[in-house]
Write a protein that holds these residues in place. Sequence first.
Motif, PDB file in Angstrom:
ATOM      1  N   LYS A   4      18.994   1.554  24.993  1.00 34.08           N
ATOM      2  CA  LYS A   4      18.028   1.515  26.686  1.00 34.08           C
ATOM      3  C   LYS A   4      16.614   1.854  26.458  1.00 34.08           C
ATOM      4  O   LYS A   4      15.914   0.810  26.886  1.00 34.08           O
ATOM      5  CB  LYS A   4      18.948   1.914  27.487  1.00 34.08           C
ATOM      6  CG  LYS A   4      20.591   1.210  27.253  1.00 34.08           C
ATOM      7  CD  LYS A   4      21.586   1.862  28.116  1.00 34.08           C
ATOM      8  CE  LYS A   4      22.608   1.087  28.928  1.00 34.08           C
ATOM      9  NZ  LYS A   4      23.859   2.019  29.311  1.00 34.08           N
ATOM     10  N   ILE A   5      16.022   2.922  26.122  1.00 33.37           N
ATOM     11  CA  ILE A   5      15.366   3.552  26.849  1.00 33.37           C
ATOM     12  C   ILE A   5      14.551   2.780  25.761  1.00 33.37           C
ATOM     13  O   ILE A   5      12.697   2.043  26.221  1.00 33.37           O
ATOM     14  CB  ILE A   5      15.089   5.338  26.511  1.00 33.37           C
ATOM     15  CG1 ILE A   5      15.886   5.660  27.032  1.00 33.37           C
ATOM     16  CG2 ILE A   5      13.779   5.522  25.982  1.00 33.37           C
ATOM     17  CD1 ILE A   5      15.809   7.608  27.145  1.00 33.37           C
ATOM     18  N   GLU A   6      14.051   2.468  24.744  1.00 34.64           N
ATOM     19  CA  GLU A   6      13.232   1.616  23.361  1.00 34.64           C
ATOM     20  C   GLU A   6      13.341   0.248  24.448  1.00 34.64           C
ATOM     21  O   GLU A   6      12.464  -0.382  24.380  1.00 34.64           O
ATOM     22  CB  GLU A   6      14.193   1.446  22.353  1.00 34.64           C
ATOM     23  CG  GLU A   6      13.660   0.823  21.147  1.00 34.64           C
ATOM     24  CD  GLU A   6      14.283   0.056  19.499  1.00 34.64           C
ATOM     25  OE1 GLU A   6      13.068  -0.080  18.844  1.00 34.64           O
ATOM     26  OE2 GLU A   6      14.980   1.251  19.651  1.00 34.64           O
ATOM     27  N   LEU A   7      14.513  -0.289  24.553  1.00 32.50           N
ATOM     28  CA  LEU A   7      13.804  -1.490  25.066  1.00 32.50           C
ATOM     29  C   LEU A   7      13.343  -1.684  26.173  1.00 32.50           C
ATOM     30  O   LEU A   7      12.207  -1.985  26.351  1.00 32.50           O
ATOM     31  CB  LEU A   7      15.493  -2.773  25.368  1.00 32.50           C
ATOM     32  CG  LEU A   7      16.819  -2.444  24.156  1.00 32.50           C
ATOM     33  CD1 LEU A   7      17.925  -3.173  24.626  1.00 32.50           C
ATOM     34  CD2 LEU A   7      15.958  -3.798  22.780  1.00 32.50           C
ATOM     35  N   ARG A   8      13.232  -0.592  26.981  1.00 33.86           N
ATOM     36  CA  ARG A   8      13.075  -0.544  28.224  1.00 33.86           C
ATOM     37  C   ARG A   8      11.305  -0.111  28.293  1.00 33.86           C
ATOM     38  O   ARG A   8      10.065  -1.126  28.420  1.00 33.86           O
ATOM     39  CB  ARG A   8      13.123   0.771  29.199  1.00 33.86           C
ATOM     40  CG  ARG A   8      12.160   0.155  30.378  1.00 33.86           C
ATOM     41  CD  ARG A   8      13.047   1.643  31.452  1.00 33.86           C
ATOM     42  NE  ARG A   8      12.519   3.163  31.129  1.00 33.86           N
ATOM     43  CZ  ARG A   8      13.468   4.040  30.920  1.00 33.86           C
ATOM     44  NH1 ARG A   8      14.557   4.298  32.423  1.00 33.86           N
ATOM     45  NH2 ARG A   8      12.894   5.653  30.899  1.00 33.86           N
ATOM     46  N   LEU A   9      11.003   0.392  27.017  1.00 34.52           N
ATOM     47  CA  LEU A   9       9.624   0.794  26.513  1.00 34.52           C
ATOM     48  C   LEU A   9       8.526  -0.613  26.390  1.00 34.52           C
ATOM     49  O   LEU A   9       7.738  -0.759  26.177  1.00 34.52           O
ATOM     50  CB  LEU A   9       9.641   2.071  26.374  1.00 34.52           C
ATOM     51  CG  LEU A   9       9.747   3.327  26.449  1.00 34.52           C
ATOM     52  CD1 LEU A   9       9.840   4.596  25.646  1.00 34.52           C
ATOM     53  CD2 LEU A   9       8.981   3.663  27.602  1.00 34.52           C
ATOM     54  N   ALA A  11       9.222  -3.127  26.785  1.00 36.66           N
ATOM     55  CA  ALA A  11       9.364  -4.003  28.085  1.00 36.66           C
ATOM     56  C   ALA A  11       8.207  -4.043  28.771  1.00 36.66           C
ATOM     57  O   ALA A  11       7.807  -4.936  29.320  1.00 36.66           O
ATOM     58  CB  ALA A  11      10.532  -4.829  28.724  1.00 36.66           C
ATOM     59  N   THR A  12       7.321  -2.835  29.078  1.00 35.03           N
ATOM     60  CA  THR A  12       6.021  -2.406  29.535  1.00 35.03           C
ATOM     61  C   THR A  12       5.410  -3.500  29.186  1.00 35.03           C
ATOM     62  O   THR A  12       5.006  -3.870  28.018  1.00 35.03           O
ATOM     63  CB  THR A  12       5.561  -0.926  29.379  1.00 35.03           C
ATOM     64  OG1 THR A  12       5.844  -0.444  28.367  1.00 35.03           O
ATOM     65  CG2 THR A  12       7.128  -0.457  29.734  1.00 35.03           C
TER      66      THR A  12
END
Length: 835
Positions: A4-9, A11-12
């Motif tokens: 989840k952290i990887e996907l969120r980053l 997307a930044t």
Amino acid sequence: MLDKIELRLRATASGEPARLLSRRLSWRAEHGMSRSAPLLELVARLADRLRGDGVAVTNPSGSSFFSELDVYDLFVAEGIPFELDVPRQIELSDWFADDGPGRRPLLSLGTHPVFEAGFRKSCLWLLGDHRFGADVGGFPIHPNLLARALSVPGVAAALTAEVDALTASLGAAPLGEVQRIMYRLGTLRSPAGYAAFKPFLERIAALDAPAALARTLRCGLPEELVWPPYEQASAALDAGTMRTDQEWPLLAIHDARTAVVLGPSGVVARHELAVPARDGIDGQFRPRCTLHDGRLLVSWRQGGSERGYWADTPGVEFDADLGGLVLGPMTRLPVSEDIVPGGRFEPVPGAGPVRLRWRRDLWPDAPAVFGAADGVTGWDVIDTAGAADGVTGWDVVDIAGGAVVRSVDGRQVPLPPTVRAATIMGVLALPGGGDRLVTVDQFGAVTVWDPATGTPAYGPAKPEGLPPAGWWDLLRPRDPAGSAALRTGGPVTAVTDPVLAAAVGRQAAIAATLAATVEQYRALRHEPARPPVPVTADDITIADALSGLTHASRFTEHRRGSRTSTVPEYKLMGFLDALPAALDGERPRPSAGVAGWTRVLAGLGAVALRAAMPTTPPPEREVLAALLTALADAGLADGSAGLSVLTVVTDGQLNGEQAAGLGMRAVAAESIGGGFDRSCWRLIVHGTVPDRPDVRVVERTPLGGWGTAGTVRRFVDLLAERGPVTWRPEWAASFPDLAVEPATVLLTGATYCAASDEVTAPPSYLEVTGLSAAAARAASDAFSALPKGRLLHLLNAAMPLDPAALWESGPDTARLASAWREPSPPPYEFQPGLE
């Protein structure tokens, strides 16, 4: 979670992952966080994004005490851009202490320009770092610790590069630099070190100590110069208590009785101190003589405060809190206020711009050994042709093309890259020809630099008989002909002045010590490799294995389970390994690592019994066998080596060197108590002990306490051949003085009698003995309450005199019963205030 952290980053916006990572690294640096495997995995997953964004990761908090080795090793390996100042300190010992997952090989980190030089130095310092489990002071590192360091590929590569670079420069270096290199490499002076770095240590074995001495004397000694008034005044004072105070243009020197104030023309005033006698601790503080606006203040400690008088009004005593006095202008080394940084002064023909400048007015008629022009002395730091811009703080560093220090009269010498500008005193003109850079550190220690190699030829040291460096412009040659002989490499017999001859003699003594050390490296060529000590034989494991048998005093006793550090240390095994060399006259290693270990020298049978029992954890059995072998090899298993163990009460400290001053040859000294100006020490002493009123021997502990060195070695061989004994319940049932449960705990070595509250006997122990956990703990607690030394006495008696009998018929219950019924002699306990 990481997904989840990887996907969120991902997307930044562009550059946001690098900025978020920067903030995280800064927070970790501020809070001293340990290695994080999830963080490393996240960085590895985002490596392509971080490279593609091209935004550097920054960490402003991470450059002082750098500990994120794994993260930056990954940055370098993956080509992730980052910005980081060159770290001042790389916490490699902390990295080894961190056993968390995620440790990387550090091969990439050590090749990056930001880290390379510091990482190489840190890897070498690691081998003498007490936080890594090593000994500080140039003693050889234990082979297990060396193997631990070399097991990390990046550390091994950095060590190889650093050892190669240091030893490659030995052949042209003067004594000062050779001493520094030899100290730094002292941890490798062992068969294990020689095996790992043979091609480089062979350069040490080929070192020519007399040639290094000749290079040093050609470069020059400060003692070639003299300020006659200072030398005459200081010669009349007690050298052991002489102190110095400075105020422009005056200089005060004094001992406990007399003060002398000097100015540029010589002695200005002489004063006999009128300091009252003082009792107690205050009487141990020496008086001070300090200058304030030209007045001499005599002060001393009395009643917990500072008292004093002005030398020109000796009958008027007052409170002399120096913090409340207005100090006059002080003569000092160049500091930041004196140095004009970075400005572009007038161009110098054939060179770049002036980078730093320092000037000072000269005294009239001063010889000006640092050079003079129009009544001014001083120096400039000048870029050589082709140098790049840049001065960092007050340090001249990384100036491409180099720099020189030029005195005001035009003489110049190269500026070594390691010299801090704030320490420069000037370009010294030595008699007989030759200009040398002189630096002085904040403690007044002088270094004379070799212009050919850019390394220290002399020092850092405080030259004997010379004033502080601020007064060196008043120096003049003391023996011009002798100095000329030193410049040409001629015979030192041409030196006639006694002070200069003594200085030459001190350098010759250094060269002689160096030659002896070189011989030790040469001997490594023929020294066979010793059998490896088990990796488990670290100090904490030994202390666990001996718990309940050793104690330094009633206030300090190791309890199993009290481990406070995850870094293995081998100080006790290292001491025992080096003891034979110490008996031959080599400097003894510090005895440390296992408090009170010398107690077991009176009961090695107890150690053997515990080692042979099946209830002893296998790593501890291996450790005890190694310890017994080391004690036998070191000559501590019986009295054949001429050693004795003493407990003494004396004044102050009593390390090996201090014991030698009292007429004792102590190869180990362990503090076991102190207070009220008295202290208690346990010493291992070679030879006789003089009868002295200030050293009271209160206990003599016999060596061995069971068998001989041959008995010990035979037991270790039997243990290796047969393994632990097979426990028989009838042994405990036949012991008449105890119930079966406590007898079982005692005869199996009372292994857990000194354990912390959270430690209980493991299932394997209960399975062998047939005891319940509650019964084992209750019996262990009862034995823990015995008087100190009692358990060692009992278990020593239970070990058969013939080691083989332990496997055949079990512990010697008859001897144990006799020891049980008779009180064992209590070990001496130091009682502060009662001595």
